[in-house]
Design a protein around this motif. Structure first.
Motif: not given
Ligand code: MIC
Ligand code: SF4
Length: 700
Positions: A109-110, A123-126, A131-134
């Protein structure tokens, strides 16, 4: 104009459209994530699209869901996934390396990047400023092939955090509090952005707990700023060079957000909005029919959560927004405690549990299971002795995988209470019918493991002489990527043989819908139907790579013993030359990203879903697999239609191409009603082509 962080990141990735809330935008996707339960289909579809090599910056294929391995199916999937990753240039995170969201946060993740994952908790990456979307696997396959991801430009729900959490109160309690305010309904098309002075006190894993369970709100994603806590986390992961500072502009504006709520049924939610939100305004619903039913339009500026005032919370079955304080549940007898899943299985979470359990024994009335989120977490616990403390206390150490979270083992006994740190408590998801699962923090979970009942962890000092253990964030995590297989170069990749066991079956593509559409209601279901209701996981998860087999279990939970199954009824409609209809209430398709909840009904001949409201990821999956999603113009029509009614949807072609509404005749009962067609321009093209696979093939 002062911009939110959400809009700043979206702006940088915009490939089409404009940042106007409610309109369709295309986004460049930097990273993708797949997991084995959705990944086999995603990669099979990637193959079907003829994409020879992934074009993203990073694409990781994780093996973390299907690890039970009863029969050859799971291992067949693993071998396929490993060989296809090698062929197309994706990373492969091997089974044993950990749960996709935890590992992705740790190693890939970055801040500022976009991530599209075939899992709803992407969205855990948020938590690390992405901006992490399933999304469904087919959308992820398109992104792996370099295509943009299309979504609705969001309304941004601001969540201001002030102050600092008190000892024994955790990030899980923040998100449960937020669920009590925003609920799981009516947040489609929104993204959550956290801001304010309280953010700094939360570590990246704590932030990731909030963004992970943002999925339960039904928002597209949630994001935190990237600040010194993010830098510390990345530095401790040996990735300091990937840090960048990210925040909203000072005084960026959030809202107004409008939620349609019922004056009586949603009274508690309305009270919570009044207590926790700025600029609350309540008026009768703008739609006169809805207003007549007692609906209100409740608007607010943004949510404010004073962290000092947050108390331990729990969400009881069957919904993550069925929230109460721990105080309200005090003394409830607990038979099982599970600590793990992508929500709460970080190093800090488990260190806290180990410190609390050190020198004690799990209560005789409780079975305690602990599934560390990753090999990194488990390895560190083993190295510093915390694992020995957990084992000595009687914890059953489960492997680093999804496991019990998705009903693969460790199901609770009938009529007993299970406290879990997971993110979902949909009916039966634990593998036990009529289960009573409470979603709680690791602090509350461990308190119950020691006491045998629900107790407020803040009372542990008084009850057991236990001070709140302060867990320092490590300066250095144990970094060992030995269980990640790097992509091969193109020449080597082209030589890789793809391994396909007999249980890996090519998924069907969609078909254009006929016009007019003669159809028949195959099932009528109520509100809040989750994808777990539609397409059960647990022991059936092993059929994910075999649609004809898996499809036999669509809506299995609604089939009475000895009665005809949904598959049999839908098959009969299909064989008679009509399309099947699924009729549903509010929030249809909540929960996971599993596209099998669309793919399997499509295989059985379902052509239309008519509901009061349909959730975002599921709506997209329906379109991708050529099922027409319609919503009632007047919700009262839902009551007038019965199971097995024959319907005709008129002017389907026009409706799909440009219509805002469509006329439907109920032939059986002799009346007509109107449905809304809520489709973005590109979704119209996809449906016209007979699904995303056909559309992508035709458009390159
Ligand atoms: C879930 O938590 O329900 C899952 C299993 O992770 C799903 C994905 C799937 O069904 O494979 C999700 O959240 O999208
Ligand atoms: Fe796995 Fe559970 Fe997380 Fe889904 S919610 S990814 S099943 S741990």
């Amino acid at each position: 104009m002062k911009q939110t962080l959400v809009y700043k990141i979206l702006q940088e990735h915009l490939t089409s459209g404009q940042l106007v809330a409610g309109t369709e935008i295309g986004l460049r996707i930097d990273q993708t994530l797949t997991q084995d339960a959705t990944g086999t289909t995603a990669f099979l579809l990637l193959e079907a699209m003829g994409v020879p090599r992934v074009k993203t910056e990073v694409s990781v294929s994780y093996i973390d869901h299907n690890m039970a391995q009863f029969g050859p199916e799971n291992h067949n999937d693993h071998l396929y996934l490993q060989s296809i990753a090698a062929r197309v240039g994706a990373y492969l995170s091997r089974p044993g390396n950990g749960i996709c969201h935890q590992v992705h946060l740790e190693r890939f993740g970055r801040p500022g990047r976009t991530l599209l994952g075939s899992d709803s908790h992407t969205p855990t990456g948020g938590g690390i400023g992405m901006i992490a979307i399933g999304a469904g696997g087919l959308d992820v396959a398109v992104a792996m092939g370099g295509g943009p991801f299309y979504t609705t430009c969001p309304r941004v729900i601001g969540v201001e955090l002030r102050g600092k959490l008190k000892p024994w109160v955790a990030a899980k309690d923040i998100i449960l509090r937020l669920l009590s305010i925003l609920t799981t309904r009516g947040n489609v098309g929104c993204m959550v952005e956290y801001f304010g002075p309280g953010v700094a006190s939360l570590s990246v894993p704590a932030r990731a707990t909030c963004t992970n369970m943002g999925a339960e709100l039904g928002v597209t994603t949630s994001v935190f700023p990237s600040d010194s806590a993010t830098k510390a986390f990345l530095t401790a992961q040996g990735r300091a060079d990937q840090y960048s500072h990210l925040a909203a502009d000072k005084d960026a504006e959030y809202g107004p957000i409008v939620k349609r709520l019922h004056a009586e049924r949603d009274l508690q939610t309305i009270d919570n909005i009044k207590d926790f939100c700025t600029d609350v305004d309540i008026v009768p619903a703008s739609d006169p029919a809805a207003a007549a039913e007692g609906m209100l339009d409740v608007s607010f500026g943004h949510v404010v959560i004073e962290l000092d005032k947050v108390v331990p919370m729990a969400a009881g079955s069957p919904s993550p927004d069925n929230v109460s304080t721990i105080g309200e549940l005090a003394d409830t007898k607990v038979s099982q405690v599970l600590i793990g899943s992508c929500t709460n299985s970080s190093y800090q979470d488990l260190m806290l549990c180990a410190a609390a359990l050190k020198g004690r024994t799990v209560h005789p009335g409780v079975e305690l299971g602990i599934a560390p989120g990753s090999k990194q977490v488990l390895g560190m616990l083993a190295a510093n002795g915390a694992l020995a403390d957990l084992v000595a206390a009687g914890a059953r150490i489960l492997e680093s995988s999804c496991g019990p979270c998705i009903g693969q083992g460790f199901s609770p006994a009938e009529g007993t209470v299970s406290l879990r740190t997971v993110n979902r408590n949909f009916a039966g998801r634990s593998g036990t019918k009529g289960d009573m699962v409470y979603l709680v923090s690791p602090e509350t979970a461990v308190a119950a493991a020691m006491s045998g009942e629900v107790i407020d962890p803040r009372d542990l000092g008084e009850l057991m002489g236990l001070d709140h253990p302060v867990i320092a964030e490590p300066d250095q995590f144990a970094i060992d990527d030995g269980m990640v297989i790097d992509p091969l170069d193109e020449a080597e990749a082209s030589q890789v043989e793809i391994i396909r066991g007999s249980t890996i079956v090519k998924p069907p593509a969609g078909d254009k819908l006929p016009d007019p559409l003669n159809c028949k209601v195959v099932i009528k279901v109520g509100d809040k139907i989750t994808t777990d209701h539609i397409m059960p996981a647990g022991s059936l998860l092993k059929y994910r790579s075999n649609v004809p087999e898996y499809a036999k279990y669509v809506f299995d939970c609604f089939t009475e013993e000895g009665a005809e199954s949904f598959a049999e009824r839908a098959g009969a409609v299909r064989d008679a030359g009509a399309k099947g209809v699924i009729l549903a209430g509010d929030s249809y398709g909540q929960g996971s990203s599993r596209e099998h909840a669309a793919l399997c009904p499509m295989h059985l001949g379902v052509g239309v879903v008519i509901a009061k409201a349909i959730e975002r990821i599921h709506q997209a999956n329906l379109v991708n697999f050529a099922i027409l999603p319609l919503t009632f113009a007047d919700g009262a029509d839902y009551e007038r239609i019965s199971d097995a009614d024959e319907l005709i949807v008129h002017d389907v072609k026009t409706a799909i191409e440009s219509g805002q509404s469509v006329k439907v005749s109920n032939v059986t009962q002799g009346f007509e009603f109107v449905c809304n067609v809520n489709l973005a321009p590109r979704q119209r093209e996809i449906l016209s082509a007979g699904g995303l696979l056909n559309f992508t093939r035709a458009n390159g």
